[in-house]
Design a protein around this motif. Structure first.
Motif, PDB file in Angstrom:
ATOM      1  N   ALA A   1       0.763  -1.476   0.287  1.00 13.74           N
ATOM      2  CA  ALA A   1      -0.180  -0.288   0.246  1.00 13.74           C
ATOM      3  C   ALA A   1       0.545   0.940   0.243  1.00 13.74           C
ATOM      4  CB  ALA A   1      -1.006  -0.003   0.956  1.00 13.74           C
ATOM      5  N   TYR A   2       0.244   2.038  -1.333  1.00 12.08           N
ATOM      6  CA  TYR A   2       1.653   3.558  -0.941  1.00 12.08           C
ATOM      7  C   TYR A   2       0.779   4.647  -1.410  1.00 12.08           C
ATOM      8  CZ  TYR A   2       2.603   1.360  -5.509  1.00 12.08           C
ATOM      9  OH  TYR A   2       1.786   1.061  -7.132  1.00 12.08           O
ATOM     10  N   ARG A   3       1.438   6.155  -0.946  1.00 12.00           N
ATOM     11  CA  ARG A   3       0.376   7.493  -1.518  1.00 12.00           C
ATOM     12  C   ARG A   3       1.406   7.550  -2.531  1.00 12.00           C
ATOM     13  NH1 ARG A   3      -1.139  11.646   3.049  1.00 12.00           N
ATOM     14  NH2 ARG A   3      -2.413  12.569   1.373  1.00 12.00           N
ATOM     15  N   ARG A   4       0.454   7.961  -3.608  1.00 12.55           N
ATOM     16  CA  ARG A   4       0.962   9.046  -4.851  1.00 12.55           C
ATOM     17  C   ARG A   4       0.240  10.596  -4.328  1.00 12.55           C
ATOM     18  NH1 ARG A   4       3.079   7.708  -8.897  1.00 12.55           N
ATOM     19  NH2 ARG A   4       3.780   9.402  -8.956  1.00 12.55           N
ATOM     20  N   GLY A   5       1.515  11.653  -4.082  1.00 13.10           N
ATOM     21  CA  GLY A   5       0.847  12.523  -4.143  1.00 13.10           C
ATOM     22  C   GLY A   5      -0.050  12.658  -2.781  1.00 13.10           C
ATOM     23  N   ALA A   6      -0.218  13.296  -2.805  1.00 13.41           N
ATOM     24  CA  ALA A   6      -1.799  14.237  -2.079  1.00 13.41           C
ATOM     25  C   ALA A   6      -3.345  13.303  -1.656  1.00 13.41           C
ATOM     26  CB  ALA A   6      -2.565  16.266  -1.421  1.00 13.41           C
ATOM     27  N   GLY A   7      -3.466  12.763  -2.774  1.00 14.25           N
ATOM     28  CA  GLY A   7      -5.014  12.335  -3.452  1.00 14.25           C
ATOM     29  C   GLY A   7      -4.927  11.208  -3.571  1.00 14.25           C
ATOM     30  N   LEU A   8      -3.470   9.755  -3.881  1.00 13.01           N
ATOM     31  CA  LEU A   8      -4.210   8.599  -4.326  1.00 13.01           C
ATOM     32  C   LEU A   8      -3.342   7.623  -2.902  1.00 13.01           C
ATOM     33  CD1 LEU A   8      -3.765   8.977  -7.742  1.00 13.01           C
ATOM     34  CD2 LEU A   8      -5.491   9.096  -6.620  1.00 13.01           C
ATOM     35  N   VAL A   9      -3.895   6.517  -2.661  1.00 11.49           N
ATOM     36  CA  VAL A   9      -3.792   5.443  -2.099  1.00 11.49           C
ATOM     37  C   VAL A   9      -3.905   4.467  -2.935  1.00 11.49           C
ATOM     38  CG1 VAL A   9      -3.684   3.815  -0.533  1.00 11.49           C
ATOM     39  CG2 VAL A   9      -3.468   5.961  -0.226  1.00 11.49           C
ATOM     40  N   VAL A  10      -2.526   3.474  -3.730  1.00 13.64           N
ATOM     41  CA  VAL A  10      -2.440   2.085  -3.966  1.00 13.64           C
ATOM     42  C   VAL A  10      -2.687   1.255  -3.429  1.00 13.64           C
ATOM     43  CG1 VAL A  10      -1.313   1.134  -6.283  1.00 13.64           C
ATOM     44  CG2 VAL A  10      -1.726   3.105  -6.292  1.00 13.64           C
ATOM     45  N   VAL A  11      -3.451   0.335  -3.378  1.00 15.06           N
ATOM     46  CA  VAL A  11      -3.688  -0.968  -2.653  1.00 15.06           C
ATOM     47  C   VAL A  11      -3.505  -2.323  -3.630  1.00 15.06           C
ATOM     48  CG1 VAL A  11      -4.571  -2.006  -0.204  1.00 15.06           C
ATOM     49  CG2 VAL A  11      -4.744   0.411  -1.309  1.00 15.06           C
ATOM     50  N   LEU A  12      -2.016  -3.246  -3.238  1.00 15.86           N
ATOM     51  CA  LEU A  12      -2.225  -4.416  -3.714  1.00 15.86           C
ATOM     52  C   LEU A  12      -1.923  -5.700  -3.301  1.00 15.86           C
ATOM     53  CD1 LEU A  12       0.835  -2.839  -6.192  1.00 15.86           C
ATOM     54  CD2 LEU A  12      -1.133  -2.818  -6.600  1.00 15.86           C
ATOM     55  N   ASN A  13      -2.450  -6.940  -3.959  1.00 13.03           N
ATOM     56  CA  ASN A  13      -3.164  -7.731  -2.635  1.00 13.03           C
ATOM     57  C   ASN A  13      -2.290  -8.700  -3.424  1.00 13.03           C
ATOM     58  OD1 ASN A  13      -3.817 -10.336  -1.297  1.00 13.03           O
ATOM     59  ND2 ASN A  13      -5.394 -10.107  -1.857  1.00 13.03           N
ATOM     60  N   PHE A  14      -0.853  -8.753  -2.947  1.00  6.98           N
ATOM     61  CA  PHE A  14      -0.267  -9.826  -4.013  1.00  6.98           C
ATOM     62  C   PHE A  14      -0.285 -11.413  -2.460  1.00  6.98           C
ATOM     63  CE2 PHE A  14       3.827  -8.139  -5.978  1.00  6.98           C
ATOM     64  CZ  PHE A  14       3.218  -6.852  -6.321  1.00  6.98           C
ATOM     65  N   GLY A  15      -1.007 -11.998  -3.071  1.00  3.59           N
ATOM     66  CA  GLY A  15      -1.711 -13.515  -2.419  1.00  3.59           C
ATOM     67  C   GLY A  15      -2.961 -13.989  -2.907  1.00  3.59           C
ATOM     68  N   ARG A  16      -3.293 -15.260  -3.005  1.00  4.43           N
ATOM     69  CA  ARG A  16      -4.574 -15.659  -3.322  1.00  4.43           C
ATOM     70  C   ARG A  16      -6.139 -15.484  -2.315  1.00  4.43           C
ATOM     71  NH1 ARG A  16      -3.331 -21.484  -6.032  1.00  4.43           N
ATOM     72  NH2 ARG A  16      -1.463 -20.768  -7.436  1.00  4.43           N
ATOM     73  N   GLU A  17      -4.770 -15.013  -1.126  1.00 11.39           N
ATOM     74  CA  GLU A  17      -6.372 -14.698  -0.195  1.00 11.39           C
ATOM     75  C   GLU A  17      -6.715 -13.404   0.251  1.00 11.39           C
ATOM     76  OE1 GLU A  17      -3.257 -16.092   1.431  1.00 11.39           O
ATOM     77  OE2 GLU A  17      -3.990 -18.179   0.885  1.00 11.39           O
ATOM     78  N   THR A  18      -8.436 -13.702   0.086  1.00 10.74           N
ATOM     79  CA  THR A  18      -9.084 -12.524   0.160  1.00 10.74           C
ATOM     80  C   THR A  18      -8.104 -11.231   1.666  1.00 10.74           C
ATOM     81  OG1 THR A  18     -10.775 -12.821  -0.957  1.00 10.74           O
ATOM     82  CG2 THR A  18     -11.285 -11.176   0.143  1.00 10.74           C
ATOM     83  N   VAL A  19      -7.380 -10.572   1.676  1.00  8.57           N
ATOM     84  CA  VAL A  19      -8.021  -9.125   2.289  1.00  8.57           C
ATOM     85  C   VAL A  19      -8.834  -8.066   2.962  1.00  8.57           C
ATOM     86  CG1 VAL A  19      -5.233  -9.680   2.683  1.00  8.57           C
ATOM     87  CG2 VAL A  19      -6.130  -7.535   1.386  1.00  8.57           C
ATOM     88  N   ARG A  20      -8.578  -7.814   4.211  1.00  4.88           N
ATOM     89  CA  ARG A  20      -9.655  -6.654   4.825  1.00  4.88           C
ATOM     90  C   ARG A  20      -8.528  -5.775   5.974  1.00  4.88           C
ATOM     91  NH1 ARG A  20     -13.813  -5.982   6.327  1.00  4.88           N
ATOM     92  NH2 ARG A  20     -14.023  -5.293   8.739  1.00  4.88           N
ATOM     93  N   TYR A  21      -7.910  -4.640   5.016  1.00  4.08           N
ATOM     94  CA  TYR A  21      -6.949  -3.676   5.015  1.00  4.08           C
ATOM     95  C   TYR A  21      -6.957  -2.862   5.355  1.00  4.08           C
ATOM     96  CZ  TYR A  21      -2.578  -1.802   4.824  1.00  4.08           C
ATOM     97  OH  TYR A  21      -1.246  -0.735   4.393  1.00  4.08           O
ATOM     98  N   ALA A  22      -6.933  -2.305   6.761  1.00  6.44           N
ATOM     99  CA  ALA A  22      -7.194  -0.299   6.817  1.00  6.44           C
ATOM    100  C   ALA A  22      -6.212  -0.003   7.007  1.00  6.44           C
ATOM    101  CB  ALA A  22      -7.108  -1.122   8.843  1.00  6.44           C
TER     102      ALA A  22
END
Ligand code: TEU
Length: 557
Positions: free
Chosen positions: A499-520
């Motif tokens: 999960a990373y922030r780009r600039g002030a306005g965006l966050v990119v979240v990538l799930n690198f696995g088969r399991e569903t994730v709940r991410y805060a």
């Protein structure tokens, strides 16, 4: 007035290549127009609409010059001639005009650390010790009946070959058919500048420079220490005259054109790369850094990697580039395994989803993205069964060094995972014979999964890897945060989520696995909603199915 180091210059001064999406073509394997089993330039011309449609701004063409193909064109016999198998100079001009008509630019591969041993300069050079071309290459007397020093070549054996005619050795960091040029000789440099002008005057927009840090040799060519012998590229890439040569090249040639230069920085650490790409120094615009694609290789052995290690490299590269540098973003090329097999999950049930996650990563990191042909389809490694299935000279060359010391099955397992031919199998255009690449017998086998992974099918399917890439490239154009925003890793230690922030306005979240994730997401970020992609979002909580990704709009709370 205080100066904010993290800001890039205003738009008017911003070089075009910072906002470009680059697509690499390995011409041998892209599209065969005449049924001889080898890709060619008319084949590329026939597919320009495909590239335009994808949103490509710049094509990097791997070598298209006349070559005996010891190393598939990375051994140039004549820099001003097109490889006959690929077509004619008229074909090249037509291709370039077609790119320009579509608003695309072309950069070509400048391979000038070495030539082919069949280049006219070397043919002359080896004739006699006093030949006028002798000093175009690096000749030395042997030492105690052996080579002049203990340098090893990347494709196996010593980096020196004895030439019987004159009784001296010549230096070659790669194969014996790839003698290294002597960049200390001003005539060599003038020749290179001249051939660069030849192609720039034709209208190409710059160069990808093959192993460019290797052009400057170590004074006196001292022996490598045992530690250096494990990774000689770090010594080969740190000759003291490198920066002088690059600045001279800028002054003599590049300063007179509007170009992009991207140096292949094999053997250059992120910190050492900083000087090469510092815009105040006038050397290169970009470099291709090896830290990510080689994070899990030790010599010829495949090791392992973890997501936290990968994230650490992204942060390190971003910091190292600094305010005056700019990075390239890529996960594969013609020398590396397919990205989805390397960093994703190429099981047929997961290949599409994980290819989309990886392409999202490439297209949303801070830097200029480079996609390698077929990556926009999620093309995978090839199921090689035996060493004989490989065409690449590196596979056989290294085996000559290892045979007898390493079990063949072990070597095979490593080259299956990391071998360069994985990326060189033909482009998969259709589900038809030979993946639609050729009507003849392909020079390297087409991956049997062309039946399910191919451009024709994906163009017609809205949820395909291809259409995901196309949509994200288009979306990226309208997002200043993606093109230019700062980079911040929000959770360096998480084992499955990137999960990373780009600039002030965006966050990119990538799930690198088969399991569903709940991410805060961090409480300090107000999540405004989904900007690109699809995911369930409730307050700070994002739910991502296995191998999916999302871009969120955020504001600092
Ligand atoms: O490659 C540079 C390079 O040294 C490695 O990527 C190389 O492929 C090898 O795996 C190192 O062990 C460049 C070109 O991209 C590559 O295709 C050429 O073979 C090489 O230079 C020589 O020109």
């Amino acid at each position: 007035m205080s100066h904010d180091d993290r800001k890039t210059p205003p738009d008017a001064l911003r070089p075009w290549w910072k906002d470009a999406v680059v697509y690499q073509i390995y011409p041998r394997s892209f599209m065969d127009s005449n049924g001889d089993g080898v890709g060619d330039i008319p084949g590329i011309t026939a597919r320009l609409d495909y590239l335009k449609d994808l949103g490509v701004d710049v094509v990097w063409l791997s070598p298209h010059f006349d070559s005996p193909n010891a190393d598939n064109g990375y051994d140039v016999r004549d820099y001003r001639k097109v490889m006959a198998q690929f077509g004619t100079m008229a074909d090249f001009d037509t291709m370039l005009a077609g790119m320009k008509q579509r608003g695309m630019r072309l950069i070509i591969d400048l391979v000038v650390n070495h030539t082919s041993d069949e280049h006219a300069w070397f043919v002359e050079s080896r004739k006699s010790r006093d030949n006028p071309f002798r000093d175009y290459y690096i000749w030395r007397d042997g030492r105690e009946g052996g080579p002049p020093n203990n340098y090893s070549a990347f494709f196996g054996g010593p980096a020196w070959t004895l030439d019987a005619a004159t009784g001296q050795y010549y230096l070659h960091y790669f194969a014996a058919k790839q003698p290294d040029l002597n960049w200390e000789n001003p005539e060599v440099r003038a020749e290179v500048y001249d051939l660069m002008r030849f192609w720039l005057d034709k209208g190409v927009s710059g160069f990808r420079m093959d192993v460019i840090p290797f052009i400057a040799k170590q004074p006196g060519l001292p022996d490598l220490t045992p530690a250096q012998r494990r990774a000689p590229q770090f010594v080969y890439a740190s000759g003291p005259r490198l920066h002088d040569h690059l600045r001279e090249m800028r002054r003599e040639v590049l300063a007179h054109y509007d170009t992009l230069t991207v140096g292949e920085a094999f053997g250059v650490t992120p910190d050492a790369a900083r000087d090469l790409i510092d815009s105040r120094r006038g050397e290169l615009d970009l470099v291709i850094n090896f830290d990510i694609v080689r994070m899990d290789i030790d010599g010829w052995r495949k090791t392992s990697w973890t997501l936290p290690q990968l994230k650490a490299l992204y942060s390190q590269l971003d910091t190292a580039a600094g305010p005056y540098g700019w990075n390239t973003q890529f996960l594969s090329n013609h020398d590396n395994p397919r990205s989805v097999s390397h960093f994703g999950d190429d099981d047929p049930a997961w290949v599409e989803r994980s290819a989309k996650v990886l392409n999202t990563l490439i297209l949303t990191q801070r830097g200029t993205p480079f996609l390698y042909q077929g990556e926009e389809l999620g093309m995978t490694n090839y199921p090689f069964q035996a060493l004989d299935d490989f065409d690449d000279l590196e596979v056989a060359g290294r085996w000559r060094d290892l045979a007898g010391r390493v079990p063949e099955a072990e070597y095979l397992a490593n080259v299956r995972a990391m071998g360069r031919d994985n990326a060189r199998t033909p482009m998969q255009w259709t589900a038809g014979p030979q993946g639609g690449f050729t009507t003849g017998a392909p020079w390297l086998a087409v991956n049997p999964n062309a039946a399910t992974i191919n451009a024709e099918d994906q163009a017609a399917r809205p949820d395909s890897v291809l259409n995901h890439c196309r949509a994200l490239i288009a979306w990226r154009r309208g997002s200043a945060d993606l093109r230019d925003g700062t980079y911040e890793d929000l959770d360096p230690d998480h084992e499955q989520v990137f999960a990373y922030r780009r600039g002030a306005g965006l966050v990119v979240v990538l799930n690198f696995g088969r399991e569903t994730v709940r991410y805060a997401l961090p409480a300090a970020l107000g999540v405004e909603g989904v900007a690109f992609g699809a995911a369930e979002v409730e307050g700070q909580m994002v739910t991502l199915a296995g191998w999916t990704s999302v871009i969120l709009a955020v504001r600092a709370a």
